[in-house]
Structures are given as C-alpha cells and as structure tokens.
Design a protein around this motif. Structure first.
Motif, PDB file in Angstrom:
ATOM      1  N   LEU A  46       0.813  -1.212   0.000  1.00 34.98           N
ATOM      2  CA  LEU A  46       0.000   0.000   0.000  1.00 34.98           C
ATOM      3  C   LEU A  46       0.845   1.259   0.000  1.00 34.98           C
ATOM      4  N   SER A  47       1.879   1.291   0.856  1.00 41.48           N
ATOM      5  CA  SER A  47       2.628   2.532   1.015  1.00 41.48           C
ATOM      6  C   SER A  47       4.034   2.268   1.525  1.00 41.48           C
ATOM      7  N   VAL A  48       4.889   3.274   1.295  1.00 40.03           N
ATOM      8  CA  VAL A  48       6.255   3.285   1.817  1.00 40.03           C
ATOM      9  C   VAL A  48       6.472   4.637   2.479  1.00 40.03           C
ATOM     10  N   ARG A  49       6.986   4.636   3.695  1.00 35.79           N
ATOM     11  CA  ARG A  49       7.338   5.878   4.366  1.00 35.79           C
ATOM     12  C   ARG A  49       8.808   5.833   4.732  1.00 35.79           C
ATOM     13  N   GLY A  50       9.557   6.855   4.316  1.00 41.55           N
ATOM     14  CA  GLY A  50      10.988   6.877   4.579  1.00 41.55           C
ATOM     15  C   GLY A  50      11.411   8.131   5.320  1.00 41.55           C
TER      16      GLY A  50
ATOM     17  N   GLU B 201      12.431   1.619  -7.279  1.00 39.54           N
ATOM     18  CA  GLU B 201      12.147   0.881  -8.512  1.00 39.54           C
ATOM     19  C   GLU B 201      12.666  -0.540  -8.461  1.00 39.54           C
ATOM     20  N   THR B 202      13.745  -0.786  -7.725  1.00 41.46           N
ATOM     21  CA  THR B 202      14.298  -2.136  -7.648  1.00 41.46           C
ATOM     22  C   THR B 202      13.494  -3.026  -6.722  1.00 41.46           C
ATOM     23  N   ILE B 203      12.978  -2.465  -5.615  1.00 40.31           N
ATOM     24  CA  ILE B 203      12.339  -3.290  -4.592  1.00 40.31           C
ATOM     25  C   ILE B 203      10.817  -3.232  -4.650  1.00 40.31           C
ATOM     26  N   VAL B 204      10.246  -2.055  -4.967  1.00 38.93           N
ATOM     27  CA  VAL B 204       8.794  -1.902  -4.911  1.00 38.93           C
ATOM     28  C   VAL B 204       8.185  -1.676  -6.293  1.00 38.93           C
ATOM     29  N   GLY B 205       8.635  -0.667  -7.013  1.00 37.89           N
ATOM     30  CA  GLY B 205       8.061  -0.394  -8.330  1.00 37.89           C
ATOM     31  C   GLY B 205       8.560   0.938  -8.876  1.00 37.89           C
ATOM     32  N   ARG B 206       8.411   1.117 -10.186  1.00 38.49           N
ATOM     33  CA  ARG B 206       8.894   2.314 -10.863  1.00 38.49           C
ATOM     34  C   ARG B 206       8.187   3.565 -10.340  1.00 38.49           C
ATOM     35  N   VAL B 207       8.951   4.644 -10.181  1.00 36.99           N
ATOM     36  CA  VAL B 207       8.377   5.925  -9.770  1.00 36.99           C
ATOM     37  C   VAL B 207       7.688   6.559 -10.975  1.00 36.99           C
ATOM     38  N   GLU B 208       6.402   6.861 -10.835  1.00 41.18           N
ATOM     39  CA  GLU B 208       5.627   7.407 -11.943  1.00 41.18           C
ATOM     40  C   GLU B 208       5.361   8.900 -11.809  1.00 41.18           C
ATOM     41  N   SER B 209       5.391   9.431 -10.570  1.00 36.45           N
ATOM     42  CA  SER B 209       5.189  10.871 -10.402  1.00 36.45           C
ATOM     43  C   SER B 209       5.866  11.339  -9.128  1.00 36.45           C
TER      44      SER B 209
ATOM     45  N   GLU C 118       4.549   8.614  -6.370  1.00 36.59           N
ATOM     46  CA  GLU C 118       3.562   7.597  -6.721  1.00 36.59           C
ATOM     47  C   GLU C 118       4.244   6.543  -7.581  1.00 36.59           C
ATOM     48  N   LEU C 119       4.081   5.296  -7.191  1.00 35.78           N
ATOM     49  CA  LEU C 119       4.749   4.194  -7.868  1.00 35.78           C
ATOM     50  C   LEU C 119       3.757   3.378  -8.678  1.00 35.78           C
ATOM     51  N   GLU C 120       4.267   2.594  -9.583  1.00 31.74           N
ATOM     52  CA  GLU C 120       3.403   1.714 -10.350  1.00 31.74           C
ATOM     53  C   GLU C 120       2.656   0.786  -9.392  1.00 31.74           C
ATOM     54  N   GLY C 121       1.431   0.445  -9.767  1.00 32.86           N
ATOM     55  CA  GLY C 121       0.614  -0.398  -8.911  1.00 32.86           C
ATOM     56  C   GLY C 121      -0.134   0.361  -7.841  1.00 32.86           C
ATOM     57  N   GLY C 122      -0.076   1.699  -7.884  1.00 34.14           N
ATOM     58  CA  GLY C 122      -0.825   2.500  -6.927  1.00 34.14           C
ATOM     59  C   GLY C 122      -0.159   2.687  -5.575  1.00 34.14           C
ATOM     60  N   VAL C 123       1.083   2.268  -5.427  1.00 32.73           N
ATOM     61  CA  VAL C 123       1.793   2.433  -4.154  1.00 32.73           C
ATOM     62  C   VAL C 123       2.192   3.901  -3.982  1.00 32.73           C
ATOM     63  N   VAL C 124       2.001   4.432  -2.790  1.00 36.43           N
ATOM     64  CA  VAL C 124       2.398   5.808  -2.475  1.00 36.43           C
ATOM     65  C   VAL C 124       3.594   5.764  -1.532  1.00 36.43           C
ATOM     66  N   ALA C 125       4.660   6.479  -1.894  1.00 38.72           N
ATOM     67  CA  ALA C 125       5.861   6.560  -1.056  1.00 38.72           C
ATOM     68  C   ALA C 125       6.064   7.996  -0.609  1.00 38.72           C
TER      69      ALA C 125
END
Length: 373
Positions: A155-159, A201-209, A242-249
C-alpha cells in the motif's frame, strides 16, 4: 579510479572495496577461478595520489587522465568526481573504449545522463552505476520479503533519512561545504533522490510521479577554512512519490534533523498481509496475524509497548560492505558477462527524479515522470 583522493572515492571505493577485494584474493568467478583488480589512481594532485599509493603499497598513479585512457592495461574507468566534472570525463572514457563504473548522479541534467547512456550503448561498452544501498543487509531482507509475497498488496512506503550536519561555526561540519552550494552541484535532492529512485524501482516499483518541496533551512554555513558562505542549495526535501501499482511513497530527506531512529535512514513498508520497518542493516516485521488492535483514546495514557510487537528478521547472510559487493558484481559483468542491470540508463532515471523533484518544488505541481526505459 578517477577522484580517488575524495572522501567517497577513497573510503568506500578504494579502501573498502578494491583493496578489500585484493586482500581476499580477488573476485570469485562462476568457474571457480579468481580475477584480481589492479588499481590505477587518477587525480589532479600528484602529492595526494603518491601519498595514498605509498600508504597502501600500490604501484600505479597518474595525474594524466588522457594517458591513462590511452593505455590498454586499464580496461575499466571508474569515476568518483564531483558531478559537474563527470560527463566530460566519462565521455572521454567511452570514446577510449573503456568499461564505465561511476558514482551517481551521473550528470546534472537528464539530457546529459541519457546522452551518456546512448554513447555507451553505441560504443558497445559495459557500464554500471553505483546502487550501493540495495546491496546492504536491511534492504536485501526487504527485497526478499517483497519477492516472497510477505506484504500481500503493498500500500505505502514511508521513509525518513537524515541527521544534523553542523553549520561549521562552533563545531566543524561533517560534510564538505560544496554540498550546500547549488553552483557547485550541491543539494540534498540531487544527492539523495537518485538513491530513492533505485531503491523504490528495484524493490517496490517504478516511480511514476513526484510532488516535492525542497528548502534551505540554514541559509549560511561556515566552510573548511572558517569562512562564512551563503548556503544556496537545498538542505531538506519532503516528497511524495507515486509508484506503479498505486503504491504511495513518502520520503523526508534532511541534513537539519536530529535522529530519533535506530538508523540514519528507515523505511516502513505497509501491505495488506504485513508490514516491515527497515534500515540499512536492521529489518523488523509485523505480519497480519500478529498485528495488535489499538484503540484511540486521548483521555487515557497508552501503555502498550508497540515496539515489542515487531519481529527482527535474522542475519542469515554475512554482513559485507555494499560498495564492495556491487564492485564484485560489476567485475564479474566485465570479465564473464555476469548480470548487472544497474547501468547508465538506470542512473539517468535517478537524475530524472532529482530534476523533476526540483521542478516540482519550484512550481508547486505534481509532475509525472516520462518512462526512460
């Protein structure tokens, strides 16, 4: 090895990578044989290079980059220069037919970074960009969790990244002063966003925005000679990717923050089946079936020990320096065509994220990232 007298070039790439590889007897290849790297130290100061070479018992150093590039004894060009000097040096190395291994960011603009990738492809030279963080134990554990399906749907990544860098007046700064001058290529966005790009992009998904706010919290600092100077580069950045697959970081990066974390950088990844809190070394998990059920009540003190509900992922692999591990992979790539996907095009995607992040901060807009490949 060009720029080896600098902090990163010397500590991480020479001492903790190449010299460590030499001490272990070289890089182990797939057929059981070993290849031994021989470094040629390159830089502007002959005095510094001579001192480093003598300190470590090395035979080769030069201040003549062109002569080094013309010498067939040195098939790999490694670049640890400041960013603004990197494009012309790598361009010359590509023209000389050298394999390229470089720090990031690979260029100051996406256009220049893509041009380097294009030149390397046309010349047929192997190339790699440092992606050290994903070789470290914590993020390797995180990658295994993702690949095993532990999270379910992410669902999400917080760093949170950062620490207090002293201003240089009453206590010396622990980072070089050029980091805080935009005219010298400084700034936390150009420094850290390329890292966040390859981690995500390597672990979760490509950054789209990207939507980012870059700021200079401390406008004046003191340099290594004790002179006050205007800090013209951003020293903190607050971003939503925003990452591919709808994940928000969401990742905060700051050199103006005091640490209240287990490590200087931590990521929390939340999914439908479980969550993880990961640093460069540690990794704690909380699966769905062991998740507590907190109840919000501001009138009663909360005595629950939330930290006790997390499980530490064990260190099943040996702890090794991430820079060294990637050097070994790249040497295998050069010598026996082993896999190494972290190339100049991957580096260009990191530059793009930094460039778009700064543009987002200037305009106040969320920006979509064109796919570079």
């Amino acid at each position: 090895m060009n720029g080896v007298s600098g902090r990163m070039g010397y500590r991480q790439h020479l001492v903790r990578s190449i010299l460590a590889i030499r001490e272990q007897g070289g890089v182990l290849l797939s057929d059981g044989s070993r290849v031994m790297p021989e470094p040629l130290l390159v830089g502007r100061s002959g005095e510094k290079l001579r001192e480093i070479a003598e300190r470590h018992g090395l035979d080769h150093w030069t201040t003549d980059l062109d002569a080094a590039l013309a010498d067939d004894r040195w098939p790999v060009y490694a670049d640890f220069l400041v960013t603004r000097a990197r494009v012309p040096a790598i361009t010359r190395a590509i023209a000389a037919g050298k394999a390229i291994y470089t720090e990031k960011p690979t260029a100051e603009t996406t256009e220049d970074a893509l041009e380097l990738a294009r030149l390397a492809t046309e010349a047929g030279v192997k190339n790699g960009v440092v992606h050290d963080k994903i070789y470290l134990p914590g993020l390797r554990k995180l990658r295994r969790l993702v690949e095993s399906g532990f999270f379910g749907r992410i669902l999400s990544v917080r760093g949170e990244f950062g620490y207090w860098v002293f201003e240089g007046d009453w206590q010396a700064a622990q980072r070089p002063s050029w980091n805080y001058r935009s005219e010298d290529g400084g700034g936390i966005v150009v420094d850290m966003f390329p890292h966040w790009n390859y981690v995500l992009e390597t672990i979760v998904g490509r950054v789209e925005s990207v939507y980012a706010r870059a700021v200079t919290h401390i406008p004046e600092r003191v340099d290594e000679a004790g002179r006050a100077y205007a800090a013209t580069a951003d020293d903190a950045a607050y971003a939503v990717f925003e990452l591919e697959g709808g994940v928000v970081a969401q990742i905060n990066s700051s050199w103006d923050v005091r640490v209240n974390r287990d490590e200087l950088v931590e990521f929390q990844v939340d999914g439908t089946l479980g969550s993880a809190v990961v640093g460069l070394f540690g990794c704690k998990i909380q699966p769905r079936n062991a998740t507590p059920k907190p109840t919000w009540n501001p009138d009663i003190p909360d005595t629950r020990d939330y930290a006790a509900n997390w499980i530490e992922v064990p260190d099943n692999d040996g702890l090794e320096n991430g820079f060294k591990l990637q050097w070994e992979d790249f040497i295998r790539h050069v010598v026996e065509d082993g896999p190494h996907p972290y190339d100049l095009l991957a580096g260009a995607r990191g530059v793009q994220l930094a460039e778009m992040g700064l543009e987002s901060s200037r305009t106040g807009r969320r920006l979509e990232l064109p796919e570079l490949g």
